[in-house]
Design a protein around this motif. Structure first.
Motif, mmCIF file in Angstrom:
data_model
loop_
_atom_site.group_PDB
_atom_site.id
_atom_site.type_symbol
_atom_site.label_atom_id
_atom_site.label_comp_id
_atom_site.label_asym_id
_atom_site.label_seq_id
_atom_site.Cartn_x
_atom_site.Cartn_y
_atom_site.Cartn_z
ATOM 1 N N GLU A 21 54.881 0.059 36.139
ATOM 2 C CA GLU A 21 55.165 -1.237 36.806
ATOM 3 C C GLU A 21 55.326 -1.126 37.925
ATOM 4 O O GLU A 21 54.174 -1.943 38.963
ATOM 5 C CB GLU A 21 55.979 -2.321 35.791
ATOM 6 C CG GLU A 21 56.676 -3.504 35.920
ATOM 7 C CD GLU A 21 57.672 -4.489 35.418
ATOM 8 O OE1 GLU A 21 58.262 -4.934 36.559
ATOM 9 O OE2 GLU A 21 57.904 -4.208 34.117
ATOM 10 N N LEU A 22 55.891 -0.463 38.264
ATOM 11 C CA LEU A 22 55.699 -0.307 39.953
ATOM 12 C C LEU A 22 55.102 1.082 40.688
ATOM 13 O O LEU A 22 54.184 0.536 41.763
ATOM 14 C CB LEU A 22 57.515 0.763 39.700
ATOM 15 C CG LEU A 22 58.841 -0.136 39.862
ATOM 16 C CD1 LEU A 22 59.495 1.068 40.458
ATOM 17 C CD2 LEU A 22 59.141 -0.586 40.896
ATOM 18 N N ARG A 23 53.963 1.374 39.916
ATOM 19 C CA ARG A 23 53.052 1.811 40.339
ATOM 20 C C ARG A 23 51.676 1.054 40.502
ATOM 21 O O ARG A 23 50.744 0.756 41.234
ATOM 22 C CB ARG A 23 52.409 3.158 39.257
ATOM 23 C CG ARG A 23 51.421 3.168 40.393
ATOM 24 C CD ARG A 23 50.407 4.280 39.115
ATOM 25 N NE ARG A 23 49.548 4.299 37.306
ATOM 26 C CZ ARG A 23 48.785 3.745 37.332
ATOM 27 N NH1 ARG A 23 48.735 3.349 37.875
ATOM 28 N NH2 ARG A 23 48.850 3.112 35.930
ATOM 29 N N ARG A 24 51.839 0.132 39.295
ATOM 30 C CA ARG A 24 50.437 -1.647 39.392
ATOM 31 C C ARG A 24 51.215 -1.979 40.453
ATOM 32 O O ARG A 24 50.467 -2.828 41.618
ATOM 33 C CB ARG A 24 50.483 -2.329 38.413
ATOM 34 C CG ARG A 24 49.328 -1.033 37.015
ATOM 35 C CD ARG A 24 49.689 -1.898 35.535
ATOM 36 N NE ARG A 24 49.165 -0.437 35.315
ATOM 37 C CZ ARG A 24 48.641 -1.044 33.376
ATOM 38 N NH1 ARG A 24 49.609 -2.203 33.550
ATOM 39 N NH2 ARG A 24 48.110 0.163 33.028
ATOM 40 N N ALA A 25 52.510 -2.676 41.293
ATOM 41 C CA ALA A 25 52.592 -3.616 41.909
ATOM 42 C C ALA A 25 52.556 -3.160 42.672
ATOM 43 O O ALA A 25 51.539 -3.882 44.598
ATOM 44 C CB ALA A 25 54.398 -4.046 41.648
ATOM 45 N N ALA A 26 52.479 -1.675 42.972
ATOM 46 C CA ALA A 26 52.121 -1.090 44.775
ATOM 47 C C ALA A 26 50.295 -1.163 44.913
ATOM 48 O O ALA A 26 49.847 -0.822 45.881
ATOM 49 C CB ALA A 26 52.950 0.271 44.438
ATOM 50 N N GLY A 27 49.368 -1.282 43.928
ATOM 51 C CA GLY A 27 48.457 -1.614 43.547
ATOM 52 C C GLY A 27 48.199 0.471 44.265
ATOM 53 O O GLY A 27 46.862 0.165 45.026
ATOM 54 N N LEU A 28 48.452 1.083 42.809
ATOM 55 C CA LEU A 28 48.452 2.414 43.536
ATOM 56 C C LEU A 28 47.717 2.368 41.532
ATOM 57 O O LEU A 28 48.545 2.453 41.205
ATOM 58 C CB LEU A 28 49.147 3.335 43.676
ATOM 59 C CG LEU A 28 50.168 2.792 44.991
ATOM 60 C CD1 LEU A 28 51.830 3.589 45.016
ATOM 61 C CD2 LEU A 28 49.590 3.827 46.103
ATOM 62 N N THR A 29 46.571 3.734 41.984
ATOM 63 C CA THR A 29 45.672 4.392 40.527
ATOM 64 C C THR A 29 46.677 5.982 41.216
ATOM 65 O O THR A 29 47.865 5.831 41.084
ATOM 66 C CB THR A 29 44.494 4.733 41.332
ATOM 67 O OG1 THR A 29 44.788 5.814 41.947
ATOM 68 C CG2 THR A 29 43.629 4.070 41.535
#
Length: 743
Positions: A10-18
């Motif tokens: 969830e945090l990775r996607r919120a940061a827009g990172l693959t």
């Protein structure tokens, strides 16, 4: 998917990172991130978590929340089984403070590769208990888990390394699907997991380096504690802890902690006896204490009585599924066939320790081959190395070896081996002792023994190192009726014994040779050994009254035989006894008559030694001027007569010592100092500490009297130190008084 994995995704996607971008930003591999998100691995440790939080741009509060989620994942659910849980720690653990401190410091060093400690030693020393104790003490330092694995190194088939790797990886929550197919892959996985975590591994009962090496961490903050009966010398870069038996006070404390009877202060002496009979071995002490604790009607004294029976001691040290002999048997089963033979035959050794040459005699092999066998026994904890090329048994392992000897070899073989060993010891003792005999003084032609005896120094070194063994062999020969051999050994020691004149064992040697000679037809040989026994009673056992009685018995037999030489020696020994007893007025005429008889017999060696005896008696009677003149005459006789080197050395030294001390009593300090300094190299060559102390005492007193206080001090201190363990009370008092005057 785990809660932590869901939150991380969830945090990775919120940061827009693959995954790949997060991996590049954090330094954590994309595969590791994928495994975390899918719940296929444990949550990361603190430093990995910090790297991920920074890459995700989390503020301190967000990092704390993510960390809390990770900690919850690392904490197992209530009731969930854990693999490789450490065994229960012992509540009454005693001692080992230094060893625990060393391992703690090693764990906290934080330098270089991951910390590894190897705890090794014989069975029953408490290696496992020590490792578990350390794991309990360091639980807070290793929040990612403490894991225990018994590698079954003493089993006929130890745990395969591959199985051990699988168990550890499963305990570390690596899923079965992820565990590698080969041992190399699994070992690499284990190192990778431990590098990211802070874990403590107890790898108990390791059988070999090859078994344990793939299980060790390579980097990171984890700690591995390996226990083994073997040294595991092939492991590099480890902290190696060699365990020894407990100290006596620790042994007593352990017994008191286990059994209420042992806690009674009135039983302190009996508790010490139990500890000693258990060889201060923790396993034996625990069994003994448990037997006492589970038998309220027993007293500690009752337990002492049971343990005192050496033939039943190992049986007594067994309770339930615990047994000292059982523990030793596991190591014994791992020995090669030649090492088993060596192990049981070493039970024949009469002394405390021994060298490879004696082991070779017992097995009929070369010393180099015997040394290899000894190394195998040391490696398995069945033998201890007590010094360069010296070995010894723990007391209880010696009993186990004796038990194996009785079981595995017939009585005839045991008797033949024991006799071969004893004969070799005594024959070698004769060769070594004859270096100091006037009629020999060298190595016999053709000597090809396995020990070096090419010089008097080498002979002395062997006689001292193997003293308890050749003495034990002498007692065995005495009991077995080898009377001439007993006499031959004692005869070979006659002049050598002067080098260690205060050693009490000479009383035993010459008591046995006197008794043996009485069983032989040669009565001249008998009177000689009665005389030797008189010397030993007076000078070694410090029983001058007995020495005088024996000497007069020797004189009676010598008169019956018409042996003038032995009459002289008998009177000389009677004079020694009377002088030592404080009656120089009786000694003086005995010495003078002995000198006349020695002269008549043509015994130059005996004659030159009697003249300093006359001088000493005169000095002790306060006739110092006459004593000095007698010493001068004695020194002239030594130079004029064909005297053997060792008797000449002793006579010269006694004349010089008496001269120096008489001059001191007369206050002629400068002359006394010169005489003592001339005696010093002679005393060094002679080698007896008492004479050397007397020389240094006179030198120190003379220098003090002449005003050279600083020069006097080292001589007086050396004299005091040399006299510390000798029964020269008058000289000890004089040394102390002289040192007090320097204060």
């Amino acid at each position: 998917m785990s809660e932590f994995g869901s939150r991380l995704r969830e945090l990775r996607r919120a940061a827009g990172l693959t995954m790949e971008q997060l991996a590049e930003a954090s330094g954590v591999s994309a595969r590791a991130i994928s495994d975390m998100e899918r719940g296929h691995s444990r949550a990361p440790q603190a430093r990995t978590l910090t790297a991920l939080a920074a890459a995700l741009g989390l503020d301190p509060g967000g990092e704390r929340d993510l960390g809390e989620t990770a900690r919850q994942q690392r904490t197992p659910a209530a009731g969930r089984p854990r693999l490789c849980e450490p065994p229960r720690a012992i509540k009454d653990f005693v001692g080992r403070a230094d060893e625990l401190d060393r391992m703690r410091r090693h764990a906290l060093a934080g330098l270089g590769p991951a910390a590894v400690a190897v705890v090794h030693g014989q069975a029953g020393l408490g290696k496992t208990a020590l490792a578990v104790r350390l794991a309990d003490q360091l639980r807070d330092r290793y929040p990612d888990g403490r894991f225990y694995l018994d590698l079954r190194g003493t089993d006929p088939e130890p745990m395969p390394t591959g199985d051990a790797l699988v168990r550890l990886l499963r305990a570390l929550e690596v899923t079965a699907r992820q565990i590698g197919e080969t041992d190399d892959e699994r070992s690499s996985q284990l190192r990778a997991v431990l590098r990211e975590r802070r874990c403590l591994l107890v790898l108990d009962n390791a059988g070999s380096e090859a078994q344990v090496r793939p299980l060790l961490p390579s980097e990171g903050e984890s700690l591995a504690v390996v226990t083994s009966r073997r040294v595991l010398g092939g492991l590099e870069g480890v902290e190696r802890i060699a365990l020894a038996p407990l100290a006596p006070a620790e042994s007593a404390a352990l017994l008191r902690a286990i059994a209420v009877q042992a806690a009674d202060p009135r039983a302190a002496a009996e508790v010490e006896a139990v500890a000693r009979l258990c060889g201060h071995l923790p396993l034996a002490l625990r069994i003994a204490g448990t037997r006492l604790a589970t038998r309220p009607a027993w007293t500690v004294e009752h337990l002492v009585t049971r343990l005192a029976d050496a033939d039943r001691r190992l049986a007594t040290l067994s309770t339930g599924d615990l047994g000292v002999a059982t523990a030793f048997a596991l190591s014994h089963a791992q020995l090669s066939r030649p090492a088993r033979e060596l192990f049981r035959r070493l039970a024949h050794v009469p002394g405390v320790d021994f060298a490879p040459a004696l082991a070779a005699v017992l097995t009929g092999t070369r010393p180099d081959d015997a040394a290899d066998g000894l190394d195998e026994l040391v490696d398995l904890g069945l033998l201890q190395q007590s010094g360069p090329d010296r070995y010894r048994f723990h007391d209880l392992i010696r009993l186990f070896a004796q038990e194996r000897l009785r079981i595995e070899e017939p009585a005839g073989t045991r008797a033949a081996t024991a006799k071969r060993m004893a004969d070799w010891l005594l024959e070698t003792a004769i060769v070594a002792g004859r270096w100091f005999e006037p009629g020999y003084g060298c190595l016999p032609d053709g000597y090809a023994g396995p020990v070096p005896l090419a010089t008097a120094e080498e002979a002395d070194a062997w006689l001292q190192a193997e003293r308890n063994n050749w003495l034990g062999a002498l007692r065995s020969a005495s009991r077995g009726g080898q009377y001439q051999l007993v006499v031959d050994v004692a005869e070979a020691m006659h002049w050598y014994s002067d080098k260690y004149v205060r050693a009490e064992y000479w009383y035993d040697v010459y008591g046995r040779s006197r008794a043996a000679a009485a069983r032989l037809p040669d009565r001249r040989q008998e009177v000689t050994h009665i005389n030797y026994f008189s010397w030993a009673a007076t000078n070694c056992a410090r029983r001058p009254d007995e020495g005088a009685r024996i000497a007069m018995d020797a004189r009676r037999v010598a008169v019956e035989l018409g042996d003038v030489k032995e009459q002289a020696w008998a009177l000389r020994y009677a004079g020694d006894a009377w002088r030592l007893a404080g009656t120089p007025e009786a000694a003086l005429p005995a010495y003078r008559e002995a000198a006349e008889l020695a002269e008549a017999a043509g015994d130059h060696d005996g004659y030159v030694q009697l003249r300093p005896g006359i001088a000493r008696s005169l000095a002790e009677l306060g006739r110092d001027e006459e004593a000095i003149a007698e010493c001068a005459a004695a020194l002239a006789e030594i130079d004029a007569r064909p005297v053997a080197p060792r008797p000449a050395l002793g006579a010269r030294l006694n004349a010089q010592l008496t001269t120096a001390s008489s001059l001191a009593r007369l206050g002629r300090w400068a002359e006394s100092l010169r005489a003592a300094e001339e005696a010093l190299p002679v005393a060094v060559e002679y080698g007896y500490a008492g004479y050397l102390a007397e020389v240094h005492l006179t030198i120190g007193r003379a220098r003090l009297a002449l005003g050279a206080r600083d020069a006097a001090r080292p001589s007086l201190h050396l004299a005091r130190d040399l006299l510390r363990d000798l029964p020269h009370s008058a000289l000890q008092t004089l040394a102390r008084e002289s040192l007090r005057s320097l204060a």
